[in-house]
Scaffold this active site. Structure first.
Site, PDB file in Angstrom:
ATOM      1  N   GLY A 187     -26.836 -45.996 -28.789  1.00 32.98           N
ATOM      2  CA  GLY A 187     -26.140 -46.358 -27.558  1.00 32.98           C
ATOM      3  C   GLY A 187     -26.696 -47.624 -26.951  1.00 32.98           C
ATOM      4  O   GLY A 187     -27.305 -48.461 -27.620  1.00 32.98           O
TER       5      GLY A 187
ATOM      6  N   SER B  69     -38.878 -48.699 -20.455  1.00 30.09           N
ATOM      7  CA  SER B  69     -38.252 -49.309 -19.285  1.00 30.09           C
ATOM      8  C   SER B  69     -37.807 -50.718 -19.653  1.00 30.09           C
ATOM      9  O   SER B  69     -38.480 -51.404 -20.418  1.00 30.09           O
ATOM     10  CB  SER B  69     -39.229 -49.359 -18.105  1.00 30.09           C
ATOM     11  OG  SER B  69     -38.611 -49.918 -16.959  1.00 30.09           O
TER      12      SER B  69
ATOM     13  N   GLY C 100     -34.021 -51.409 -19.446  1.00 28.02           N
ATOM     14  CA  GLY C 100     -32.587 -51.354 -19.246  1.00 28.02           C
ATOM     15  C   GLY C 100     -31.820 -52.339 -20.111  1.00 28.02           C
ATOM     16  O   GLY C 100     -32.210 -52.652 -21.233  1.00 28.02           O
TER      17      GLY C 100
ATOM     18  N   HIS D 135     -43.506 -43.803 -12.912  1.00 27.51           N
ATOM     19  CA  HIS D 135     -42.864 -45.119 -12.818  1.00 27.51           C
ATOM     20  C   HIS D 135     -41.493 -44.997 -12.178  1.00 27.51           C
ATOM     21  O   HIS D 135     -41.132 -45.754 -11.270  1.00 27.51           O
ATOM     22  CB  HIS D 135     -42.762 -45.711 -14.230  1.00 27.51           C
ATOM     23  CG  HIS D 135     -41.857 -46.899 -14.362  1.00 27.51           C
ATOM     24  ND1 HIS D 135     -40.475 -46.798 -14.419  1.00 27.51           N
ATOM     25  CD2 HIS D 135     -42.129 -48.226 -14.472  1.00 27.51           C
ATOM     26  CE1 HIS D 135     -39.946 -47.994 -14.534  1.00 27.51           C
ATOM     27  NE2 HIS D 135     -40.919 -48.878 -14.580  1.00 27.51           N
ATOM     28  N   ASN D 136     -40.693 -44.023 -12.624  1.00 23.36           N
ATOM     29  CA  ASN D 136     -39.352 -43.864 -12.086  1.00 23.36           C
ATOM     30  C   ASN D 136     -39.371 -43.370 -10.646  1.00 23.36           C
ATOM     31  O   ASN D 136     -38.509 -43.731  -9.843  1.00 23.36           O
ATOM     32  CB  ASN D 136     -38.539 -42.919 -12.964  1.00 23.36           C
ATOM     33  CG  ASN D 136     -38.012 -43.602 -14.209  1.00 23.36           C
ATOM     34  OD1 ASN D 136     -38.567 -44.600 -14.649  1.00 23.36           O
ATOM     35  ND2 ASN D 136     -36.963 -43.069 -14.796  1.00 23.36           N
TER      36      ASN D 136
ATOM     37  N   GLU E 120     -39.960 -46.354  -8.649  1.00 20.51           N
ATOM     38  CA  GLU E 120     -38.701 -47.115  -8.646  1.00 20.51           C
ATOM     39  C   GLU E 120     -37.759 -46.607  -7.558  1.00 20.51           C
ATOM     40  O   GLU E 120     -37.139 -47.397  -6.833  1.00 20.51           O
ATOM     41  CB  GLU E 120     -38.056 -46.986 -10.023  1.00 20.51           C
ATOM     42  CG  GLU E 120     -36.738 -47.670 -10.218  1.00 20.51           C
ATOM     43  CD  GLU E 120     -36.174 -47.362 -11.596  1.00 20.51           C
ATOM     44  OE1 GLU E 120     -35.120 -46.695 -11.677  1.00 20.51           O
ATOM     45  OE2 GLU E 120     -36.801 -47.770 -12.590  1.00 20.51           O
TER      46      GLU E 120
ATOM     47  N   LYS F 240     -44.184 -42.611 -17.404  1.00 16.35           N
ATOM     48  CA  LYS F 240     -42.810 -43.067 -17.156  1.00 16.35           C
ATOM     49  C   LYS F 240     -42.174 -42.292 -16.000  1.00 16.35           C
ATOM     50  O   LYS F 240     -41.413 -42.846 -15.202  1.00 16.35           O
ATOM     51  CB  LYS F 240     -41.972 -42.890 -18.427  1.00 16.35           C
ATOM     52  CG  LYS F 240     -40.497 -43.318 -18.285  1.00 16.35           C
ATOM     53  CD  LYS F 240     -40.357 -44.778 -17.854  1.00 16.35           C
ATOM     54  CE  LYS F 240     -38.982 -45.359 -18.138  1.00 16.35           C
ATOM     55  NZ  LYS F 240     -37.853 -44.620 -17.602  1.00 16.35           N
TER      56      LYS F 240
END
Length: 312
Positions: free
Chosen positions: A11, A124, A126, A179-180, A183, A176
């Site tokens: 994807g 990370s 995107g 981290h999010n 964010e 992670k």
């Protein structure tokens, strides 16, 4: 010697990561349940598409590294369950999805019974990662980590930065997750600040110009501010954007982790709660509040409109 890797999940993230690896000369063998995704992948130089996980295992030379970029939860569980018995001792599975770190700890133990090594990797970057590189935070045994370092050096913004072996199994996805959570907090702070700027109508502030100015020299400059300045430059009103913000599992897991540790994390937790509010999950409580004010103080209740447009 040519590096080989299997990529499961072609994807937006997995496909772009495969492209970045292929551009660096890695032989990438990809699988996705979607036939159209496989066909598009096969058209990329340096990439070979296969029709099954079994075919992927046979196509990869030992020691095999298979990198998963599939949705966390049941899909990850099913993919690992199908893949593990087909791999050989000392092969490596990398889970690059946003899995819950406790699941990753368990999976590492489960896969050890097959002799398969496991790396949990938070990714990370995107949609910008293909060109700019990805931040990679991974956990696992030192031996397993060494197996994926050549790929991490290609995927990261630079060979010597942007990637880290954080510690034992589960640590990559834990880092992670935090981290999010951070964010969420940063996004909420920027959103609230710009809402206040926009709300001061008597000053007629140009929020796009302010965002651009802040990008240079201010203490709030960041990549998130860069992105904000870009879209505000195109449309500062955002009238066509629905005020609804989705939340991923990682924001919830971060808040729960704060509770488990007994560590105060009000900014991260409230940023998550504000996303719930944007989803309409606080509407019933708001109705109750309106009724309470009416009950004790006779304050007016605003009624919703019937589908016909008539007030209730």
């Amino acid at each position: 010697m040519t590096l080989h890797i299997g990529m499961v999940g072609l994807g937006r993230m997995g496909g772009n990561m495969a492209k970045r690896l292929a551009r660096a000369g890695v032989a990438v063998i990809g699988f996705d349940p979607d036939a159209d995704a496989r066909a598009a992948f096969a058209a990329i130089d340096g990439c070979q598409s296969v029709d099954s996980l079994e075919e992927m295992v046979h196509a990869l030379p030992p020691m095999r590294v298979v990198w998963l970029m599939v949705p966390a939860g049941e899909q990850t569980e099913a993919t690992i369950a199908e893949l593990a018995p087909r791999l050989h001792s000392e092969d490596v599975i990398v889970d690059g999805g946003n899995a819950f770190y406790k699941d990753s700890v368990r999976r590492a133990v489960d896969l050890a019974s097959y002799g398969v090594r496991f790396v949990d990797c938070g990714v990370s970057g995107g949609v910008w990662g293909l060109e700019n590189g990805y931040a990679l935070m991974f956990g696992g045994s030192p031996a397993a980590a060494r197996e994926i370092e050549p790929f991490a050096k290609i995927l990261a913004p630079a060979a010597d930065s942007g990637w880290l072996h954080c510690g034992p199994s589960g640590s990559g996805h834990f880092v992670k997750m935090i981290h999010n959570g951070i964010e969420y907090g940063m996004m909420q702070a920027l959103g609230e600040g710009f809402a206040l700027l926009k709300g001061k109508e008597d000053f007629e502030l140009d929020v796009a110009a302010i965002a651009e100015m802040w990008r240079h020299g201010s203490v709030v400059r960041s990549w998130l501010l860069d992105l904000t300045a870009d879209f505000l430059r195109e449309d500062a009103e955002l009238a066509d954007v629905a005020p609804l913000v989705a939340d991923s599992g990682e924001g919830r897991w971060t808040a729960l982790e704060a509770i488990e540790q007994g560590v105060p994390a009000p900014v991260l937790s409230l940023a998550l709660i504000m996303r719930f509010a944007s989803q309409g999950k606080g509407e019933y409580a708001d109705r109750l509040l309106s009724m309470m004010r009416n009950s004790f103080g006779g304050h007016k209740i605003e009624h919703t409109a019937e589908p016909s447009g008539k007030a209730k």
